[in-house]
Design a protein around this motif. Sequence first.
Motif: not given
Length: 558
Positions: A273-276, A285-291, A293-299, A301-305
């Motif tokens: 899902r992350r790769q897509e 997508y829902d439920l990104p792996n907690p590990a 989260w930081k990488g997704l934000k650094d790219q 993306n908006n990560v809402l907890i």
Amino acid sequence: MKFTRKAAPVAATAALALTLAACAQSDRSSGSSSNSGGGDVKDTITFGAAGAPELFDPFYATDGETFRVTRQMMEGLVGIKPGTADIQPELATSWESSSDGKEWTFKLRDGVKFWDGEPFNAAAVCYNFERMFDQNEVAAGGPAGYWADVMGSFKSDAANALYQGCTPKDDMTAVIKISRPTSKFPTALSLDSFSMQSPKALKDGDANNVTKQGEGFGYPAYSKNPVGTGPYKLDKFDEANKTVTLVRNDDYWGEKAKTAKLVFKIIPDESTRRQELEAGSIDGYDLPNPADWKGLKDQGNNVLIRPAFNILYMGLNPQKNPKLKDLKVRQALYYALNRDQLVKTQLPEGATVATQFMPDTVAGYNKSLKPYEYNPEKAKQLLKEAGAEGMTLLFAYPSEVSRPYMPDPQKIYEALRGDLEAVGIKVQVNTKPWNGGYLDTVDNGGYDAWLLGWTGDYNSADNFIGTFFANLKANDFHTSATSYGAQLSKDLDAADSIVDEGQRNAAYEKVNQQIMEQDLPGLAISHSPPALVVSEKVKGLVPSPLTAETFSTVTVQK
């Protein structure tokens, strides 16, 4: 496993209105259009879902992946205000109760039609409720679980049911009668399972003809082609390509969906899902792996907890494994689990060890309860005293899914399995796809122990412990096979019927203590804050503390 209500007269959970902003890329090729959102937008939203819908009739659904889809198509009398756990008018514009709380009058929204052109009116409302009430033995014992959880019984046991009938007072006024005052009303009617569907389509599709098929259930044709009133309607479910496509309902009574097409792309593996998302082939997508989260934000993306309004638990079935009827055995399993380590290594930041079957934000939470400690030596001693040393436990977990309370089921399972084996328990490993046999096997009592959980629907103890244990005849913990089940059911019903809020909360605190110290029907494991991630080009999505997002307000910029 399974729902959104607000206590009446209880206060609902505090509103959490969070607006989703953006970041990242989405250069997926699709058509575009201009609308009130401003600028050029794509005509399709593509969202990565963690699992496939089990079916499309929400009345028989019990899982979040199915409700994620049906929520876009179906509506109930009562809805949920976006970003909160508060109820608001939906197909009913207002409601009021009698002085004794046993009769509820709903004024209905005028000018609403089902997709097939049939009118929405009081007759349609009462047809839906009678359809839900009148279930065969197979459905009543399995997939109609939400009705059982809320209403207690079906037509075959009408005297013991909360629901006592529906009457059209006039064309646009429906009156629902219940057997006693309860904190469930009217908020329980916001549950996806209680959505209104076309009476004509229900009849033509033989909607209630649920059958038993092996360890699972067979559903009628209607379950593949439902008819609701919502802003989106079902176009197709492409099982080969693992996509569910919804299209805008251009005859919708309210504000039309801002995007013409909504596609749920089923991607069980979180890393895929992350790769897509990174490739732009999905918009979120829902439920990104907690590990991640930081990488997704650094790219960008908006990560809402979201808040941790959930519970992960290990269910136990004393009916299948009689050794589990012994409290010492159930306590031994609990002492064997190193939950502090589990929370630190397998769950996201902010996760906590559970002391009871509900989070601390729910009214009725017992603050005096302490977590069962990790004590493998005590576990071994209790097993010895119970004559259960070396016992075998058929322990299962779901595959092809991530859940808000269980981001990586296999890793969580392996950690718990290792703890159990360390005290001498022989674990028989079993796994099935979430909607490929796992939920059905749980419903049919096929495991000794299993991993499952719950995201709450509103701030009420009834929505947690009431859902799990109040219905003696239909609960996954099979408390009917125990010495304490009947009394627990009575105590929960009594607490739910207390009108005074303070007295009701005190009663639930007492029941929570009873569950954890005397009964222990299952093992409460942890609470975890789930997250949602989207591209920066996604606008208008409001995250829900109930993980109950709707997509009709969403656009994706080109």
